[in-house]
Structure formats: C-alpha cells, structure tokens
Write a protein that holds these residues in place. Structure first.
Motif, PDB file in Angstrom:
ATOM      1  N   CYS B  63     -41.722 -12.364 -56.602  1.00  0.00           N
ATOM      2  CA  CYS B  63     -41.517 -13.642 -55.789  1.00  0.00           C
ATOM      3  C   CYS B  63     -43.149 -13.977 -55.690  1.00  0.00           C
ATOM      4  O   CYS B  63     -43.919 -13.458 -55.276  1.00  0.00           O
ATOM      5  N   TRP B  64     -43.324 -15.505 -55.800  1.00  0.00           N
ATOM      6  CA  TRP B  64     -44.445 -16.070 -55.587  1.00  0.00           C
ATOM      7  C   TRP B  64     -44.450 -17.225 -54.188  1.00  0.00           C
ATOM      8  O   TRP B  64     -44.933 -17.894 -53.930  1.00  0.00           O
ATOM      9  N   GLN B  65     -43.423 -16.824 -53.455  1.00  0.00           N
ATOM     10  CA  GLN B  65     -43.324 -17.508 -52.138  1.00  0.00           C
ATOM     11  C   GLN B  65     -43.063 -19.177 -52.371  1.00  0.00           C
ATOM     12  O   GLN B  65     -43.309 -19.878 -51.520  1.00  0.00           O
ATOM     13  N   CYS B  66     -42.368 -19.678 -53.335  1.00  0.00           N
ATOM     14  CA  CYS B  66     -42.120 -21.189 -53.503  1.00  0.00           C
ATOM     15  C   CYS B  66     -41.327 -21.789 -52.655  1.00  0.00           C
ATOM     16  O   CYS B  66     -41.338 -23.037 -52.374  1.00  0.00           O
ATOM     17  N   GLY B  67     -40.200 -20.931 -52.068  1.00  0.00           N
ATOM     18  CA  GLY B  67     -39.299 -21.433 -51.287  1.00  0.00           C
ATOM     19  C   GLY B  67     -38.232 -22.011 -51.897  1.00  0.00           C
ATOM     20  O   GLY B  67     -37.230 -22.660 -50.946  1.00  0.00           O
ATOM     21  N   SER B  68     -37.946 -22.157 -53.144  1.00  0.00           N
ATOM     22  CA  SER B  68     -36.927 -23.070 -53.646  1.00  0.00           C
ATOM     23  C   SER B  68     -35.581 -22.323 -53.248  1.00  0.00           C
ATOM     24  O   SER B  68     -34.477 -23.068 -53.030  1.00  0.00           O
ATOM     25  N   CYS B  69     -35.658 -20.942 -53.186  1.00  0.00           N
ATOM     26  CA  CYS B  69     -34.257 -20.390 -52.852  1.00  0.00           C
ATOM     27  C   CYS B  69     -33.736 -20.553 -51.346  1.00  0.00           C
ATOM     28  O   CYS B  69     -32.597 -21.259 -51.290  1.00  0.00           O
ATOM     29  N   ARG B  85     -36.571 -16.703 -48.733  1.00  0.00           N
ATOM     30  CA  ARG B  85     -37.759 -16.793 -48.884  1.00  0.00           C
ATOM     31  C   ARG B  85     -38.499 -15.867 -47.762  1.00  0.00           C
ATOM     32  O   ARG B  85     -39.461 -15.074 -48.292  1.00  0.00           O
ATOM     33  N   ILE B  88     -38.093 -12.067 -48.019  1.00  0.00           N
ATOM     34  CA  ILE B  88     -38.604 -11.624 -49.190  1.00  0.00           C
ATOM     35  C   ILE B  88     -40.033 -11.163 -48.767  1.00  0.00           C
ATOM     36  O   ILE B  88     -40.680 -10.392 -49.168  1.00  0.00           O
ATOM     37  N   CYS B 119     -34.547 -20.063 -58.821  1.00  0.00           N
ATOM     38  CA  CYS B 119     -35.909 -19.170 -58.568  1.00  0.00           C
ATOM     39  C   CYS B 119     -36.621 -19.256 -60.051  1.00  0.00           C
ATOM     40  O   CYS B 119     -36.158 -18.781 -60.983  1.00  0.00           O
ATOM     41  N   PRO B 120     -37.821 -19.753 -59.772  1.00  0.00           N
ATOM     42  CA  PRO B 120     -38.711 -19.787 -61.355  1.00  0.00           C
ATOM     43  C   PRO B 120     -39.320 -18.420 -61.653  1.00  0.00           C
ATOM     44  O   PRO B 120     -40.099 -18.252 -62.656  1.00  0.00           O
ATOM     45  N   ARG B 121     -38.967 -17.260 -60.817  1.00  0.00           N
ATOM     46  CA  ARG B 121     -39.604 -16.278 -61.169  1.00  0.00           C
ATOM     47  C   ARG B 121     -38.656 -15.177 -61.277  1.00  0.00           C
ATOM     48  O   ARG B 121     -38.955 -13.726 -61.741  1.00  0.00           O
ATOM     49  N   VAL B 123     -36.501 -13.721 -59.713  1.00  0.00           N
ATOM     50  CA  VAL B 123     -36.556 -12.605 -58.670  1.00  0.00           C
ATOM     51  C   VAL B 123     -35.069 -12.232 -58.311  1.00  0.00           C
ATOM     52  O   VAL B 123     -34.868 -11.107 -57.747  1.00  0.00           O
ATOM     53  N   PRO B 125     -32.881 -13.522 -55.972  1.00  0.00           N
ATOM     54  CA  PRO B 125     -32.616 -13.428 -54.660  1.00  0.00           C
ATOM     55  C   PRO B 125     -31.440 -13.216 -54.049  1.00  0.00           C
ATOM     56  O   PRO B 125     -31.169 -12.386 -52.967  1.00  0.00           O
TER      57      PRO B 125
END
Ligand code: SF4
Ligand code: SF4
Lengths: 313, 250
Positions: B63-69, B85, B88, B119-121, B123, B125
């Motif tokens: 996770c890079w904490q973008c907040g999309s979730c 977010r 996580i 999620c762009p990574r 993860v 979630p």
C-alpha cells in the motif's frame, strides 16, 4: 486465458445453476430454461455439481473457494467434455472466473486445488480448458442484439427499465480479462449487455447511475439495517430515473432487493414502487412466453401485477 | 466523498479554552483549538506480519496510501469511521491501540470489491479487511461477529454436503445468534409470496429440508476439506503466536 473463439458453439453449453437457483432464485432458473427452449439453445446441466462457495467460504479460506469452483469446472471440462460453462448467478460466475485467474496466477492456489482434487478423487481442473460465461454473455453470443430483435413477438414497449448488475459481475477487473476490450465487449465501469438485450426486446432503458452499486448482499441477514439502507438507495434512485422495473441478473441481488424492499416498509415505513424482474423473465415475455412459465408469480415484488397492467401477460 | 481526517483525532485530545492568554497572546475560544500531541510507545512490531499471515492480508505491505479504496468504499459512504486506507496505515506502522478503537466495525465490509477494483497497487484491500476481522477475533479483541457466524453456518453446510439449502442456512444462523425466526419482515414477505404462489408450493419449498440437496459421493472431498481447514487453522494461530497445540485435536 480463454478468449471468444469463432469455433466455439455457444448454442450448446454446460449449465451451472448453483444453489440459489434451487431455492430463492427458482424463478431465474425457470425463466432461463424457458428462454433456452424458446430459442432452441441447449443447456446441459453440470453433473453432480457442488456449491461454488458463494460469498462465505472465502472468508473461511479463499483457496478453499477456489477448490470448490475448480471441482465444478473439472467436471464440466474433463468429465463432460465441454469448453463453455454458463452460470446465471453472479456469485457462481464470479467465483469460477476468480478460480480460473487464481489457478493460473497464484502457485499457492494451484497447489491447494491439486491436493484437494487428488484427495477427493477427481481430475484436477486444467487452466484454459473451460470458458466461464454469464447468462448475459450467452444471449449476446448466441443471438446478439439483432437476433433478439428479430425474435421478439411482444415488444416491451413503454416499460421503463433500470438495469442493475451489482458487484460480482464486474469487480475486480483483473478476473475478467475479456471485459473492457473496446466496442462489442462488456465494460466494467458501465456494463451494458443487459441494457442492449432489453432494449432489443423493446423496453425503454433509463440511465441508471447505480447499476454497479452494492446491495449489501453479503450482510443481508448479518447486518440487515446496512443492507436495507443500501437497497433503499438503489430503489429510490431507480424511482428517480422513472423506472417501473429494476431488471436483475443475479439471484442474490434479486432476492436482496425484494427482501429489503419489504423490510424497509415493515421496519421503517419506507415505500418504494419499482418491481424486480430477472432479465430472463423480461426477455421471455418479449419472446411470447407466458408469465407462469417464467415464474413471474413467484416474485415477491409486484412484478406480476405490473406485467398484467401493461398488457405483457 | 471527502475523507474527514479530523475524525481521526481523538476527541479527548482536542482542547479549547474559554479564556486563556499565553505570553500576552489571547488564545481563547474555538479558533485556538489545541490538539494535544501524542506520544506513542506501544507499537506492535509484529502486526503487519500477523495480518499478512492470514488469508487476504498477503499484500498489505504494498500500500502507498493513495486513499482510492476509502474513496470508493460502499460502507465508508454510510459511516466515515469505516476507513480501509487508515486501517492499512495503522497495520503497517503497528499502531495496534489506535486500530482497536475501530475494532467493532471492521467486520461490516460488504465485500463489494470496489476497493480491490480501484487499488493501483494490488493490495486487495477487501482481503485485508477480512484478514483484519479474522485477526481481531483470533486475538480475542472482538467477539465473533454475526458475519462470522453466518459464514461458518454456510461453510459448514457446504463442507458437509457439497451444497447449501438456503432455508436451512437462515434457520441455522438465527439459532446461532439467538434471534427468533419469526421476524416481522420475513412474515410480511411470506404473506406477499402467498398472493400468487399456493401455500402448497411454499410448503414444498420449506420441505426441501427433508430432501436436502447434496452432492453425491462427497465423502472424500469432505474429508480432504476438513483436513485442510484444520491445518489452516493451526497455521493461522501459530502465525499469531497463539497456542496451536490446543487446537491440534480438531
Ligand atoms: S487503494 Fe490500494 S494503495 Fe491506495 S490506499 Fe487503498 S490499499 Fe493503499
Ligand atoms: S470491499 Fe469492503 S472495504 Fe472494500 S470497498 Fe467494499 S465495503 Fe469497502
């Protein structure tokens, strides 16, 4: 990875109804079979199938869900020799797609599937042997919009329909490699196969912004107030769009909408108008099939009253 | 849907003074709200490893904490405290005490997969929410949620017979959670079904219980699944440093 190939004959496919279609989704099974018969499409039931794990088994262990789905796919492909299986339930469809993806991409899942298949005494499902399609794909690939239009006997003229697809049909995108491939393919952001089919059947399709919103089906009994809230949102939005009907393509979404429509009324005094009908029931009516053969009298919402009032039955 | 980060500050750490002067500066009232600084010493350094060891939590480190979730989340739109977010973030930092403030709502994730979809990574979630709910229960921080009861009732029937029968799952769930089967809205629903469906057919649907659907020759699969579940349970408990031996007999 399975792709649409011109050699495949989608007019005869393995059919995986799943548990819900033997219970609350009985009318979906009935209407799907009635439509198949009217169109001369052959559905061959998967022999001695088991539950795909629905939304629940993955919470015990996701790989177990993968195994359960793989057993169904193994029977359809290895034992019965099919290359296509059609699942009308979003949950079954999703789980079979996910199993295909996970076995191909996750060594741990493939290992558990192989181990459990061996112990259970059946062939291990081989990736790429079987293409899983939804009932919507099935109509799209056998008839297409033109094919539907040419077979309509009683167009659904004047019936305003909001098409509701829910969560499992499009999300997450990585388990549906054939979607989002441009013109002709299904879209995960704005799915349209049901819109296309019912428009071809003569219905007036309303622009429904919540077509992929969640009905809270996972917590329909374990957190009923949350589910009721989500369903009321869906019903009110459909009403605001002027829809008479919410068309469904999943037994869990369908019964969730029906149950929580009643629950919202009983517990919170919130009344909403739209009736729920499976897309196969609407398509069946347009093909000239009677409402009883489509199980419309089994619907909890005022579906039968509506189709009678509109002269569709 | 904006994310109101202010809700992440504990209310007891917000102070406003009706009349206060510091070094000749008037800092009275709402415009001079103080946030008391926190000193954290109680990190659980194993937290991320533990969540990662449970099914669904494997990729939480990505996770890079973008907040999309959180932005896409169905439950967050209804309850802003439901914040994947943020949870996580806490898992990754090992901030167990902070995480426990929300322990009673984690299970409410409806598995709509909106988070995993955006999620762009990769993860997953949705899986992390399930792993976290599982972790909370295994560690004894929360009682078994209604959702866990439902999942287990459902799964046990699948493991037993290969299939489920819905009315049996519903009855089993109400029994487990001590609720009456005769819920007003279920009665109202049955009444509506009686408009067009004869009682006989409804009874026949209820009597399905007598001719329980099941998959033939399921015995070998049942045994294999049971062994696998017991093994996973032991592995999960061991990963969390819980006594695995107590469950070895299952
Ligand atoms: S969307 Fe993915 S990367 Fe972004 S905060 Fe959520 S889990 Fe992290
Ligand atoms: S799956 Fe759960 S966490 Fe993810 S968006 Fe849906 S409700 Fe929120």
């Amino acid at each position: 990875m399975t792709t649409v190939s011109p050699q495949k004959d989608y007019r005869e496919v393995a059919y995986y109804p799943g548990c819900a279609l033997e219970g609350t989704g009985h009318a979906y099974d009935r209407s799907t079979r009635a439509v198949a018969e009217a169109l001369g499409l052959r559905l061959v039931d998967v022999r001695n199938w088991n539950c795909c794990g629905a939304m629940e088994v993955k919470n015990v262990d996701p790989k177990l869900q993968t195994y359960l789905s793989s057993r169904v796919m193994s029977i359809a492909s290895e034992e019965m020799g099919h290359d296509v299986v059609m699942a009308p339930c979003n949950g079954c469809y999703h789980n079979l797609k996910k199993a295909e993806h996970d076995i191909a991409n996750d060594a741990g899942s493939a290992e558990v599937v192989a181990e459990l298949s061996r112990k259970a005494g059946h062939a291990t499902y081989q990736v790429g042997k079987l293409e899983t399609i939804h009932a919507l794909d099935w109509i799209k690939r056998t008839l297409g919009d033109e094919g539907v239009r040419s077979r309509v006997k009683r167009p659904l003229t004047g019936l305003k329909v909001a098409n509701y697809y829910g969560c499992m049909y499009t999300r997450p995108r990585h388990i549906f490699p054939e979607k989002d491939k441009g013109p002709g393919s299904e879209s995960t952001a704005r799915p349209h196969f049901m819109d296309d089919i019912l428009a071809a059947a003569g219905a007036e399709i309303v622009d429904y912004p919540l077509k992929t919103a969640c009905c809270g089906g996972a917590h329909t009994l374990s957190d009923s107030d949350l589910s009721t809230k989500l369903v009321v949102n869906l019903l009110r939005a459909a009403e605001a769009c002027g829809a008479d009907v919410i068309a469904t393509e999943c037994p869990t979404c369908h019964s969730g909408l029906e149950m929580h429509q009643v629950r919202a009324e009983t517990r919170f005094g919130i009344t909403t108008r739209p009736a729920m009908l499976y897309f196969t029931q609407l398509l069946g009516l347009a093909l000239g099939i009677g409402p009883k053969a489509l199980g419309i009298h089994e619907n909890v919402s005022s579906a039968l009253e509506l189709v009678r009032e509109r002269g569709l039955a | 849907m904006p994310i109101h980060e202010k809700s992440l500050i504990r209310p007891e750490n917000l102070t406003t003074h009706d009349k206060l002067e510091i070094d000749g500066v008037d800092v009275s009232g709402h415009w001079s709200t103080f946030i008391e600084s926190r000193v954290l010493t109680d990190y659980n350094e194993a937290l991320q490893d533990e969540v990662q060891a449970l099914p669904g939590g494997e990729a939480v480190h990505r996770c890079w904490q973008c907040g999309s979730c959180t932005n896409a989340c169905t439950v967050n739109a209804i309850n802003p405290d439901f914040n994947p977010r943020y949870w996580i973030y806490l898992i990754r930092l090992g901030m167990e005490q902070e995480l426990l403030r929300d322990k009673d709502i984690v299970w409410q994730c409806v598995s709509c997969n909106k988070c995993t979809h955006v999620c762009p990574r990769d993860v997953n979630p949705e899986g992390v929410m399930k792993a976290l709910a599982h972790w909370l229960e295994l560690k004894g921080h929360t009682a078994r949620s209604p959702s866990t009861e439902f999942d287990e009732e459902f799964a046990s029937q699948v493991f037993e017979t290969g299939k489920i029968e819905e009315s049996r799952v519903i009855r089993g769930f109400f029994r487990r959670t001590g609720q009456p089967l005769m819920q007003d809205w279920l009665i109202a629903m049955t009444r509506r079904m009686l408009r067009h469906v004869p009682v006989k057919l409804l009874l026949a649907m209820g009597l399905q219980g007598l001719l329980r659907p099941s998959t033939r020759s399921w015995g070998a699969a049942r045994g294999a699944i049971r062994d696998y579940v017991a093994r996973r349970e032991r592995e999960n408990r061991r990963a969390l440093g819980l006594d695995a031996a107590a469950h070895q007999g299952d």
